[in-house]
Design a protein around this motif. Structure first.
Motif, PDB file in Angstrom:
ATOM      1  N   LEU A  87       0.804  -1.224   0.000  1.00 61.90           N
ATOM      2  CA  LEU A  87       0.000   0.000   0.000  1.00 61.90           C
ATOM      3  C   LEU A  87       0.837   1.275   0.000  1.00 61.90           C
ATOM      4  CD1 LEU A  87      -2.683  -1.081   2.647  1.00 61.90           C
ATOM      5  CD2 LEU A  87      -3.037  -0.842   0.186  1.00 61.90           C
ATOM      6  N   GLY A  88       2.135   1.136  -0.262  1.00 61.89           N
ATOM      7  CA  GLY A  88       3.016   2.303  -0.207  1.00 61.89           C
ATOM      8  C   GLY A  88       2.557   3.461  -1.072  1.00 61.89           C
ATOM      9  N   ASN A  89       2.151   3.175  -2.306  1.00 62.29           N
ATOM     10  CA  ASN A  89       1.710   4.247  -3.204  1.00 62.29           C
ATOM     11  C   ASN A  89       0.389   4.855  -2.751  1.00 62.29           C
ATOM     12  OD1 ASN A  89       3.922   4.079  -4.935  1.00 62.29           O
ATOM     13  ND2 ASN A  89       2.975   2.482  -6.174  1.00 62.29           N
ATOM     14  N   GLU A  90      -0.506   4.024  -2.232  1.00 61.33           N
ATOM     15  CA  GLU A  90      -1.811   4.503  -1.790  1.00 61.33           C
ATOM     16  C   GLU A  90      -1.704   5.411  -0.563  1.00 61.33           C
ATOM     17  OE1 GLU A  90      -4.603   3.818  -3.339  1.00 61.33           O
ATOM     18  OE2 GLU A  90      -4.393   1.899  -4.386  1.00 61.33           O
ATOM     19  N   LEU A  91      -0.720   5.143   0.277  1.00 57.38           N
ATOM     20  CA  LEU A  91      -0.624   5.842   1.560  1.00 57.38           C
ATOM     21  C   LEU A  91       0.452   6.920   1.582  1.00 57.38           C
ATOM     22  CD1 LEU A  91      -0.985   2.753   3.952  1.00 57.38           C
ATOM     23  CD2 LEU A  91      -2.766   4.365   3.245  1.00 57.38           C
ATOM     24  N   PRO A 141       6.396   8.983   5.542  1.00 59.56           N
ATOM     25  CA  PRO A 141       7.582   9.795   5.245  1.00 59.56           C
ATOM     26  C   PRO A 141       7.996   9.599   3.791  1.00 59.56           C
ATOM     27  CG  PRO A 141       7.869   8.601   7.304  1.00 59.56           C
ATOM     28  CD  PRO A 141       6.629   8.052   6.659  1.00 59.56           C
ATOM     29  N   ASP A 142       8.588  10.618   3.203  1.00 56.55           N
ATOM     30  CA  ASP A 142       9.000  10.543   1.809  1.00 56.55           C
ATOM     31  C   ASP A 142      10.078   9.472   1.611  1.00 56.55           C
ATOM     32  OD1 ASP A 142       7.273  12.561   1.097  1.00 56.55           O
ATOM     33  OD2 ASP A 142       8.776  14.144   1.294  1.00 56.55           O
TER      34      ASP A 142
END
Length: 230
Positions: free
Chosen positions: A83-87, A92-93
């Motif tokens: 879910l990295g892209n969704e969240l 943090p960047d």
């Protein structure tokens, strides 16, 4: 001073190099954490050729947090991978997960913890404003994922919250040793709360949440507030 074992430093340096950075300094972050945390100062490899010793702030310099969680902590890896892209608005960047041993998570430095800010707050009014910021961010997360969470569960990208009083019972057991005078009152509160709070009593729609947004897992950097340790 470098606080990493040399073998781990070699791995970390190779990982940063693959992202285009050279490590300039490493500092271990001390504290009661369920992971080994390091603050890394790194320079873009192409900036090595452009900058020089006379530069007050070397070009391409970045600060990162390199996190080595214990082997039983998998939630943040799953969050980053699934879910990295969704969240992104709440992370943090530059979050990068390294699932191969030694497992680690790298993010850009995202400021200080809410815990640190609360400790230095001038008064209760400032502390209340900080908590309000956290509530607004969590509300935004819940609203933004309201229609997505059921799909994520069906796809196996998220898991339903397993209703449990495990953590509360653990707290009661700790209190029986550390604060015996307060343990009975704490147990009464836990029994009353969980006696009236159940999955059946929850009427609202399902959404996605952090799960453990305590002050040590909330980072503040100017106006930006992000969440870690999902």
């Amino acid at each position: 001073m470098n606080a990493m074992a040399s073998s781990e430093l070699d791995v970390c340096a190779a990982r940063l190099r693959a992202l285009g950075f050279r490590i300039a300094a490493v500092r271990k972050i001390e504290g009661n954490f369920a992971a080994a945390l390091y603050e890394i100062e790194a320079v873009r490899i192409d900036a090595d050729r452009d900058g020089g010793p006379a530069a007050a702030e070397p070009p391409g310099r970045e600060r990162f947090i390199y996190k080595r969680p214990s082997d039983d902590r998998t939630g943040e890896f799953e969050t980053a991978a699934l879910l990295g892209n969704e969240l992104k608005p709440w992370l943090p960047d530059g979050m990068t997960a390294f699932p191969d041993p030694p497992r680690a998570i790298l993010t850009k430095h995202a400021g200080e913890t809410l815990l640190s800010r609360l400790e230095t707050a001038a008064d209760d009014a400032e502390r209340s404003r900080l908590y309000e910021r956290v509530l607004r961010v969590l509300s935004g997360l819940h609203l933004a994922t309201l229609n997505k969470a059921p799909t994520w569960v069906r796809e196996g990208r998220a898991k339903p919250y397993a209703f449990s009083r495990e953590w509360a019972d653990r707290l009661v057991r700790d209190a029986e040793t550390a604060l015996p005078a307060a343990a009975a009152e704490l147990k009464r509160f836990v029994d009353e709360f969980y006696g009236s709070y159940s999955r059946e009593s929850m009427r609202g729609p399902e959404t996605f949440t952090h799960g453990d947004p305590h002050p040590g897992n909330v980072l503040l950097d100017g106006e930006r507030l992000t969440l870690v340790d999902w």
